[in-house]
Design an enzyme around this catalytic site. Sequence first.
Site, PDB file in Angstrom:
ATOM      1  N   ASP A   1      11.164   8.667  38.302  1.00 44.69           N
ATOM      2  CA  ASP A   1      11.225   7.733  39.175  1.00 44.69           C
ATOM      3  C   ASP A   1      11.640   7.931  39.881  1.00 44.69           C
ATOM      4  O   ASP A   1      11.871   7.351  41.279  1.00 44.69           O
ATOM      5  CB  ASP A   1      11.394   6.445  38.814  1.00 44.69           C
ATOM      6  CG  ASP A   1      10.718   5.234  39.221  1.00 44.69           C
ATOM      7  OD1 ASP A   1       9.222   5.555  39.479  1.00 44.69           O
ATOM      8  OD2 ASP A   1      11.356   3.774  39.557  1.00 44.69           O
TER       9      ASP A   1
ATOM     10  N   GLU B   1       6.942  11.161  36.622  1.00 39.10           N
ATOM     11  CA  GLU B   1       6.967  10.407  37.489  1.00 39.10           C
ATOM     12  C   GLU B   1       7.481  11.148  38.857  1.00 39.10           C
ATOM     13  O   GLU B   1       8.500  10.236  39.405  1.00 39.10           O
ATOM     14  CB  GLU B   1       7.524   8.580  37.185  1.00 39.10           C
ATOM     15  CG  GLU B   1       7.124   8.041  37.993  1.00 39.10           C
ATOM     16  CD  GLU B   1       7.012   6.241  36.819  1.00 39.10           C
ATOM     17  OE1 GLU B   1       6.701   5.421  38.053  1.00 39.10           O
ATOM     18  OE2 GLU B   1       7.922   5.683  36.231  1.00 39.10           O
TER      19      GLU B   1
ATOM     20  N   TYR C   1       3.584  12.320  30.790  1.00 33.67           N
ATOM     21  CA  TYR C   1       3.941  10.993  31.057  1.00 33.67           C
ATOM     22  C   TYR C   1       2.232  10.061  30.975  1.00 33.67           C
ATOM     23  O   TYR C   1       1.582   9.967  31.652  1.00 33.67           O
ATOM     24  CB  TYR C   1       3.825  10.977  32.618  1.00 33.67           C
ATOM     25  CG  TYR C   1       4.024   9.933  33.532  1.00 33.67           C
ATOM     26  CD1 TYR C   1       4.843   8.459  32.342  1.00 33.67           C
ATOM     27  CD2 TYR C   1       3.615   9.594  34.791  1.00 33.67           C
ATOM     28  CE1 TYR C   1       4.973   7.656  33.032  1.00 33.67           C
ATOM     29  CE2 TYR C   1       4.346   8.147  35.238  1.00 33.67           C
ATOM     30  CZ  TYR C   1       4.586   7.428  34.290  1.00 33.67           C
ATOM     31  OH  TYR C   1       4.524   5.901  34.721  1.00 33.67           O
TER      32      TYR C   1
ATOM     33  N   ASP D   1       7.713  10.452  28.019  1.00 36.55           N
ATOM     34  CA  ASP D   1       7.283   9.522  28.439  1.00 36.55           C
ATOM     35  C   ASP D   1       6.106   8.749  27.983  1.00 36.55           C
ATOM     36  O   ASP D   1       5.371   8.573  29.342  1.00 36.55           O
ATOM     37  CB  ASP D   1       7.723   8.619  29.791  1.00 36.55           C
ATOM     38  CG  ASP D   1       7.527   6.612  30.296  1.00 36.55           C
ATOM     39  OD1 ASP D   1       6.897   6.017  29.028  1.00 36.55           O
ATOM     40  OD2 ASP D   1       7.117   6.444  31.764  1.00 36.55           O
TER      41      ASP D   1
ATOM     42  N   ASN E   1       5.316   5.703  27.060  1.00 36.38           N
ATOM     43  CA  ASN E   1       4.777   4.178  27.747  1.00 36.38           C
ATOM     44  C   ASN E   1       4.511   3.931  25.887  1.00 36.38           C
ATOM     45  O   ASN E   1       3.327   2.399  25.895  1.00 36.38           O
ATOM     46  CB  ASN E   1       3.574   4.654  27.983  1.00 36.38           C
ATOM     47  CG  ASN E   1       4.086   4.191  29.697  1.00 36.38           C
ATOM     48  OD1 ASN E   1       4.911   3.492  30.270  1.00 36.38           O
ATOM     49  ND2 ASN E   1       3.860   4.498  30.691  1.00 36.38           N
TER      50      ASN E   1
ATOM     51  N   ASP F   1      10.589   6.630  24.819  1.00 39.96           N
ATOM     52  CA  ASP F   1      10.419   8.298  25.405  1.00 39.96           C
ATOM     53  C   ASP F   1      10.774   9.046  24.334  1.00 39.96           C
ATOM     54  O   ASP F   1      12.080   8.717  24.172  1.00 39.96           O
ATOM     55  CB  ASP F   1      11.548   8.694  26.651  1.00 39.96           C
ATOM     56  CG  ASP F   1      11.772   7.781  28.067  1.00 39.96           C
ATOM     57  OD1 ASP F   1      11.029   7.851  28.560  1.00 39.96           O
ATOM     58  OD2 ASP F   1      12.100   6.637  27.725  1.00 39.96           O
TER      59      ASP F   1
ATOM     60  N   ASP G   1      16.678   1.677  34.310  1.00 42.65           N
ATOM     61  CA  ASP G   1      15.300   2.468  33.990  1.00 42.65           C
ATOM     62  C   ASP G   1      15.076   3.121  33.429  1.00 42.65           C
ATOM     63  O   ASP G   1      15.623   2.730  32.378  1.00 42.65           O
ATOM     64  CB  ASP G   1      14.572   2.684  34.913  1.00 42.65           C
ATOM     65  CG  ASP G   1      13.000   3.642  34.895  1.00 42.65           C
ATOM     66  OD1 ASP G   1      12.493   2.625  35.114  1.00 42.65           O
ATOM     67  OD2 ASP G   1      12.684   4.838  35.704  1.00 42.65           O
ATOM     68  N   HIS G   2      14.446   4.393  32.943  1.00 43.61           N
ATOM     69  CA  HIS G   2      14.323   5.031  31.970  1.00 43.61           C
ATOM     70  C   HIS G   2      15.734   6.240  31.792  1.00 43.61           C
ATOM     71  O   HIS G   2      16.492   6.345  32.758  1.00 43.61           O
ATOM     72  CB  HIS G   2      13.357   6.346  32.453  1.00 43.61           C
ATOM     73  CG  HIS G   2      12.171   6.133  31.310  1.00 43.61           C
ATOM     74  ND1 HIS G   2      11.792   5.889  30.935  1.00 43.61           N
ATOM     75  CD2 HIS G   2      11.604   5.082  32.703  1.00 43.61           C
ATOM     76  CE1 HIS G   2      10.598   5.547  31.267  1.00 43.61           C
ATOM     77  NE2 HIS G   2      10.191   4.884  31.886  1.00 43.61           N
TER      78      HIS G   2
END
Length: 275
Positions: free
Chosen positions: A9, A44, A128, A167, A169, A240, A265-266
């Site tokens: 990110d 990202e 991604y 990721d 999603n 993920d 976040d991740h």
Amino acid sequence: MKFISWNIDSLNAALTSSSARALLSKEVLNTIKEHNPDVIALQETKLPASGPSKKHLEILKDMFPDYKIVWNSSVEPARKGYAGTMFLYKDNLEPVVSYPKIGAPSTMDYEGRIITLEFDDFFLTQVYTPNAGDGLNRLGERQIWDIKYAEYLESLDKEKYVIATGDFNVAHKEIDLAHPNSNRNSPGFTDEEREGFTNLLAKGFTDTFRYIHGNIKDVYTWWSQRAKSSKINNSGWRIDYWIVSNRIADKVTKSEMIDSGERQDHTPILLEIDL
């Protein structure tokens, strides 16, 4: 071999900012470094079309001196500074690098979402996956992406073993998020996205985390930044993944999350495989 994947990110923020969040991101990068993986996959990255700056590369080379770096950035007609992926791999490795387009709709093929490393015996590819968007405004395009991406992995699998990460999603099953009932129509947990992931696995791939750990609960890879208490309360999602060709699933020795401390976040995910 040991591989680590992480949705960072914003690589620029992690490397150059002095914000509290950026400092936490730097700590995560240092944790990844301590694991000494053969390959690091980052999603990202949010870099410009030209890729990392000279300063970015200097910082990365100082932090990861024994690695080569390749990247795929969002380019026109896609948005600037959007999405993007990067691989760092040990400089004794010599993969063939490709930046595939999969026939995705809209600008998705121009958003820097996939990089593939081809080794003698296997492909290592990261993705991604596009988000279905606020109000699910991109869900239809996302469904096409899922079909095209599954076909892409299937085509690789016909040539060599496949190891895919990133990721994705999507939380595949109810066990993969803390509050499934209240998220039925949320991006990442729609029936359509879950079916897309089911269809991907059905083409001959294994979710390595579930293969190793079975139906273990309350283990996630992402906690929303919008809810300050999401990580403290472990109100997370597992979106993920490390997936592999079914025929090498038994070669996986470890598939797990890496603790990212206080950073929301991740969190990074690790795969160890004995090929």
